[in-house]
Design an enzyme around this catalytic site. Structure first.
Site, PDB file in Angstrom:
ATOM      1  N   ARG A   1      50.144 -23.240 -52.326  1.00 45.95           N
ATOM      2  CA  ARG A   1      49.708 -24.070 -51.196  1.00 45.95           C
ATOM      3  C   ARG A   1      48.437 -23.538 -50.502  1.00 45.95           C
ATOM      4  O   ARG A   1      47.531 -24.321 -50.205  1.00 45.95           O
ATOM      5  CB  ARG A   1      50.839 -24.259 -50.188  1.00 45.95           C
ATOM      6  CG  ARG A   1      52.103 -24.913 -50.797  1.00 45.95           C
ATOM      7  CD  ARG A   1      53.103 -25.383 -49.759  1.00 45.95           C
ATOM      8  NE  ARG A   1      52.591 -26.513 -49.017  1.00 45.95           N
ATOM      9  CZ  ARG A   1      52.103 -26.454 -47.802  1.00 45.95           C
ATOM     10  NH1 ARG A   1      52.096 -25.301 -47.157  1.00 45.95           N
ATOM     11  NH2 ARG A   1      51.622 -27.520 -47.232  1.00 45.95           N
TER      12      ARG A   1
ATOM     13  N   TYR B   1      45.527 -26.226 -50.783  1.00 48.52           N
ATOM     14  CA  TYR B   1      45.284 -27.031 -49.574  1.00 48.52           C
ATOM     15  C   TYR B   1      44.775 -26.195 -48.407  1.00 48.52           C
ATOM     16  O   TYR B   1      44.763 -26.686 -47.271  1.00 48.52           O
ATOM     17  CB  TYR B   1      46.580 -27.713 -49.105  1.00 48.52           C
ATOM     18  CG  TYR B   1      47.466 -28.291 -50.185  1.00 48.52           C
ATOM     19  CD1 TYR B   1      47.065 -29.391 -50.939  1.00 48.52           C
ATOM     20  CD2 TYR B   1      48.718 -27.736 -50.445  1.00 48.52           C
ATOM     21  CE1 TYR B   1      47.902 -29.921 -51.912  1.00 48.52           C
ATOM     22  CE2 TYR B   1      49.555 -28.269 -51.420  1.00 48.52           C
ATOM     23  CZ  TYR B   1      49.132 -29.354 -52.147  1.00 48.52           C
ATOM     24  OH  TYR B   1      49.956 -29.872 -53.113  1.00 48.52           O
TER      25      TYR B   1
ATOM     26  N   GLY C   1      57.779 -36.988 -45.698  1.00 51.13           N
ATOM     27  CA  GLY C   1      56.555 -36.657 -44.973  1.00 51.13           C
ATOM     28  C   GLY C   1      56.723 -35.993 -43.625  1.00 51.13           C
ATOM     29  O   GLY C   1      55.721 -35.559 -43.041  1.00 51.13           O
TER      30      GLY C   1
ATOM     31  N   GLU D   1      63.293 -40.251 -47.685  1.00 50.04           N
ATOM     32  CA  GLU D   1      63.147 -39.297 -48.787  1.00 50.04           C
ATOM     33  C   GLU D   1      62.592 -37.972 -48.290  1.00 50.04           C
ATOM     34  O   GLU D   1      61.545 -37.512 -48.763  1.00 50.04           O
ATOM     35  CB  GLU D   1      62.197 -39.875 -49.852  1.00 50.04           C
ATOM     36  CG  GLU D   1      62.611 -41.218 -50.412  1.00 50.04           C
ATOM     37  CD  GLU D   1      61.531 -41.861 -51.280  1.00 50.04           C
ATOM     38  OE1 GLU D   1      60.346 -41.481 -51.173  1.00 50.04           O
ATOM     39  OE2 GLU D   1      61.874 -42.752 -52.057  1.00 50.04           O
ATOM     40  N   PRO D   2      63.223 -37.341 -47.327  1.00 52.29           N
ATOM     41  CA  PRO D   2      62.663 -36.096 -46.811  1.00 52.29           C
ATOM     42  C   PRO D   2      62.866 -34.936 -47.791  1.00 52.29           C
ATOM     43  O   PRO D   2      63.862 -34.886 -48.503  1.00 52.29           O
ATOM     44  CB  PRO D   2      63.486 -35.847 -45.538  1.00 52.29           C
ATOM     45  CG  PRO D   2      64.795 -36.499 -45.824  1.00 52.29           C
ATOM     46  CD  PRO D   2      64.500 -37.692 -46.704  1.00 52.29           C
ATOM     47  N   GLY D   3      61.895 -34.064 -47.833  1.00 54.64           N
ATOM     48  CA  GLY D   3      62.017 -32.861 -48.650  1.00 54.64           C
ATOM     49  C   GLY D   3      61.672 -31.659 -47.802  1.00 54.64           C
ATOM     50  O   GLY D   3      62.525 -30.855 -47.413  1.00 54.64           O
ATOM     51  N   ARG D   4      60.395 -31.583 -47.442  1.00 53.03           N
ATOM     52  CA  ARG D   4      59.881 -30.424 -46.708  1.00 53.03           C
ATOM     53  C   ARG D   4      60.676 -30.142 -45.420  1.00 53.03           C
ATOM     54  O   ARG D   4      60.962 -29.003 -45.100  1.00 53.03           O
ATOM     55  CB  ARG D   4      58.417 -30.686 -46.349  1.00 53.03           C
ATOM     56  CG  ARG D   4      57.691 -29.479 -45.801  1.00 53.03           C
ATOM     57  CD  ARG D   4      56.335 -29.872 -45.225  1.00 53.03           C
ATOM     58  NE  ARG D   4      55.544 -30.737 -46.038  1.00 53.03           N
ATOM     59  CZ  ARG D   4      54.581 -30.345 -46.886  1.00 53.03           C
ATOM     60  NH1 ARG D   4      54.290 -29.068 -46.988  1.00 53.03           N
ATOM     61  NH2 ARG D   4      53.896 -31.222 -47.594  1.00 53.03           N
TER      62      ARG D   4
ATOM     63  N   TYR E   1      57.833 -26.764 -51.948  1.00 51.83           N
ATOM     64  CA  TYR E   1      56.603 -26.722 -52.748  1.00 51.83           C
ATOM     65  C   TYR E   1      56.164 -25.283 -53.019  1.00 51.83           C
ATOM     66  O   TYR E   1      54.970 -25.007 -53.160  1.00 51.83           O
ATOM     67  CB  TYR E   1      55.481 -27.524 -52.074  1.00 51.83           C
ATOM     68  CG  TYR E   1      55.883 -28.945 -51.740  1.00 51.83           C
ATOM     69  CD1 TYR E   1      56.054 -29.880 -52.762  1.00 51.83           C
ATOM     70  CD2 TYR E   1      56.109 -29.351 -50.437  1.00 51.83           C
ATOM     71  CE1 TYR E   1      56.440 -31.184 -52.470  1.00 51.83           C
ATOM     72  CE2 TYR E   1      56.504 -30.657 -50.133  1.00 51.83           C
ATOM     73  CZ  TYR E   1      56.653 -31.568 -51.161  1.00 51.83           C
ATOM     74  OH  TYR E   1      57.023 -32.861 -50.867  1.00 51.83           O
TER      75      TYR E   1
ATOM     76  N   CYS F   1      43.867 -13.393 -61.639  1.00 48.22           N
ATOM     77  CA  CYS F   1      42.415 -13.257 -61.822  1.00 48.22           C
ATOM     78  C   CYS F   1      41.643 -14.483 -61.362  1.00 48.22           C
ATOM     79  O   CYS F   1      41.024 -15.183 -62.169  1.00 48.22           O
ATOM     80  CB  CYS F   1      42.110 -12.994 -63.289  1.00 48.22           C
ATOM     81  SG  CYS F   1      42.812 -11.444 -63.813  1.00 48.22           S
TER      82      CYS F   1
HETATM   83  N1  LLP Z   1      58.734 -39.411 -51.309  1.00 51.93           N
HETATM   84  C1  LLP Z   1      57.646 -39.518 -52.080  1.00 51.93           C
HETATM   85  C2  LLP Z   1      57.402 -40.764 -52.804  1.00 51.93           C
HETATM   86  C3  LLP Z   1      56.765 -38.438 -52.184  1.00 51.93           C
HETATM   87  O1  LLP Z   1      55.682 -38.545 -52.941  1.00 51.93           O
HETATM   88  C4  LLP Z   1      57.026 -37.253 -51.472  1.00 51.93           C
HETATM   89  C5  LLP Z   1      56.115 -36.106 -51.559  1.00 51.93           C
HETATM   90  C6  LLP Z   1      58.196 -37.171 -50.691  1.00 51.93           C
HETATM   91  C7  LLP Z   1      59.014 -38.291 -50.621  1.00 51.93           C
HETATM   92  C8  LLP Z   1      58.597 -35.953 -49.926  1.00 51.93           C
HETATM   93  O2  LLP Z   1      57.713 -35.626 -48.912  1.00 51.93           O
HETATM   94  P1  LLP Z   1      58.116 -34.479 -47.857  1.00 51.93           P
HETATM   95  O3  LLP Z   1      59.288 -34.970 -47.053  1.00 51.93           O
HETATM   96  O4  LLP Z   1      58.472 -33.249 -48.610  1.00 51.93           O
HETATM   97  O5  LLP Z   1      56.933 -34.303 -47.022  1.00 51.93           O
HETATM   98  N2  LLP Z   1      52.588 -30.232 -52.599  1.00 51.93           N
HETATM   99  C9  LLP Z   1      52.224 -30.698 -51.282  1.00 51.93           C
HETATM  100  C10 LLP Z   1      53.007 -31.904 -50.835  1.00 51.93           C
HETATM  101  C11 LLP Z   1      52.991 -33.055 -51.824  1.00 51.93           C
HETATM  102  C12 LLP Z   1      53.889 -34.166 -51.417  1.00 51.93           C
HETATM  103  C13 LLP Z   1      54.188 -35.036 -52.593  1.00 51.93           C
HETATM  104  N3  LLP Z   1      55.058 -36.102 -52.291  1.00 51.93           N
HETATM  105  C14 LLP Z   1      52.361 -29.544 -50.290  1.00 51.93           C
HETATM  106  O6  LLP Z   1      52.741 -28.460 -50.704  1.00 51.93           O
HETATM  107  O7  LLP Z   1      52.062 -29.711 -49.116  1.00 51.93           O
END
Ligand code: LLP
Length: 427
Positions: free
Chosen positions: A312, A316, A239, A273-276, A384, A355
């Site tokens: 996105r 959103y 997050g 659990e970072p991704g973004r 994403y 379209c």
């Molecule tokens: N852990 C869990 C359980 C999650 O559901 C998520 C994201 C993450 C970790 C990773 O979150 P991050 O660090 O990437 O913020 N598609 C949307 C975001 C959906 C997030 C889903 N869960 C977007 O493009 O903004």
């Protein structure tokens, strides 16, 4: 910080001019910077170093095997949310012992595969799921380690579609009843409750929700230990927000400041659990202008990336910075503020060929005058972007390139029309 910069008015990814990549691989094209990926992973590792966390890269943000392997090689585990992601994590060389599995709808088959690979933890989201895990584990003669994923019921903090810790969403166990639930499985021979999990939502631009989440977690950990559960780990999910507009995001250290003291107090292993945060600003989407047109009092820039490549903005109303790869001499490279009215620019909607009226990358955006053939960069597209892409409107998925200094590797080829029909069965 990222490694995309304008040198002599031309956008470069590390040492490579982005236009050269577009020439070689075509557009739309995702271009990733290896140095940026590593920089962001290191930022999190450093910020939390005191408690030696397990950083599980959330591969739903970008599951490209090469990219996930790179994360794993640099110390990350993986956060997965389906059998498909588990397959990717394992294929990328991630050890099962560094994999955590979240998601509200894990099937028996997925649970079985996860147990076969001795994953670290299931993040459990319902009583039904816990019972299913127990049954599968029993049949396999195993005991499954689980963390209780709790919905901490915090105030709204991000977009309604991505806020996972407000009351009434499908995620996690209700914080008010989680103790009764945990009591039922105390001493269970096939499921061991060994941790607590909370993913607050995404993207989050303040440390405050984490402070509140940790506070609630500490109380719960205490109570659950009182019931005899081990509670070795606290997983605060992902997050952490990134710069989409300008410098709006916090450094990893700001999150560490509110998370680390709680983790030390609880004597837990920290999992994140970072991704973004890692991959978001490590990628740009490069596209080429096909046409421009004026209609209904608006100016449209029609380029070859669409909602199927980066959904996105459509989903959103997300803001992504967009600028020409090689802006004219009269234009800034790049602008200090992408939302300002820059002299000489034209207000336009940047749209794709799909379209749907909802197919856009930006609306009412001030951009330099553009013409057919010009290249555009849409920034912060590493997370994403490709992961949420589709074949809608019969569009092939884009190619992906990883840049490392002055070297660039194709890490996913552009799909072909043949790819589009391959899984279909002739009857
Ligand atoms: N852990 C869990 C359980 C999650 O559901 C998520 C994201 C993450 C970790 C990773 O979150 P991050 O660090 O990437 O913020 N598609 C949307 C975001 C959906 C997030 C889903 N869960 C977007 O493009 O903004």
């Amino acid at each position: 910080m990222d490694h995309f910069s304008y040198k002599n008015r031309v956008l470069h990814c590390e040492e490579i001019p982005v236009a050269a990549l577009a020439e070689k691989h075509g557009t739309p094209l995702f271009v990733y910077s290896r140095a940026t990926l590593l920089h962001h992973l290191r930022q999190i590792q450093q910020a939390f170093i005191e408690v030696e966390p397990l950083i599980c890269f959330s591969i739903k943000t970008n599951g490209n095997l090469h990219l996930v392997r790179f994360m794993v090689e640099h110390g990350a585990g993986c956060d997965v949310t389906s059998g498909g992601e588990l397959y990717r994590a394992l294929k990328a060389g991630c050890n099962g012992g560094k994999i955590v599995f979240a998601g509200v709808g894990k099937t028996d088959a997925e649970i079985r595969t996860a147990l076969e690979n001795d994953i670290l933890l299931f993040n459990v989201e319902s009583e039904g799921e816990l019972m299913a895990i127990a049954e599968v584990a029993k049949a396999m003669g195993k005991a499954a380690n689980v963390a209780l994923r709790v919905n901490p019921d915090l105030p709204p903090k991000t977009h309604i579609k991505t806020d996972t810790s407000v009351k009434g969403v499908k995620f996690g166990l209700d914080i008010d009843t989680v103790q009764e639930f945990a009591l039922k499985v105390a001493g269970h021979p096939h499921v061991k409750v060994v941790g607590l999990h909370m993913h607050l939502g995404s993207p989050i631009l303040s440390a405050e929700p984490y402070r509140q989440g940790v506070e609630k977690a500490l109380i719960l950990i205490d109570k659950l230990r009182g019931q005899g559960h081990r509670m070795d780990s606290l997983n605060m999910g992902g997050g952490f927000g990134i710069h989409y507009r300008k410098q709006e995001a916090l450094p990893a250290s700001a999150f560490a400041e509110v998370i680390v003291p709680g983790v030390k107090k609880a004597g837990c292993k920290l999992i994140l659990e970072p991704g973004r945060f890692i991959v978001g600003n490590a990628g740009v989407l490069v596209s080429r202008v096909i046409y421009t047109k004026d209609s209904g009092g608006k100016h449209f820039v029609i380029q070859d990336a669409a909602m199927n490549d980066l959904i996105r903005p459509t989903l959103y109303d997300s803001f992504h910075r967009i600028w020409p790869v090689a802006p004219a001499a009269t234009m800034p490279a790049p602008p200090a503020d992408y939302e300002a009215d820059i002299p000489g620019t034209v207000k336009c909607d940047v749209v794709g060929p799909v379209c749907e009226s909802g197919d856009f990358l930006a609306k009412n955006r001030a951009l330099p005058p553009l013409k057919r053939g010009d290249l555009l960069a849409t920034f912060s597209a590493g997370a994403y972007g490709m992961a949420m892409s589709s074949n809608y409107n019969g569009r092939v998925r884009a190619a992906e390139v990883m840049v490392d200094g002055s070297d660039a590797k194709l890490i996913r080829r552009r799909e072909t029309y043949e790819d589009l029909v391959r899984p279909e069965v002739e009857v």
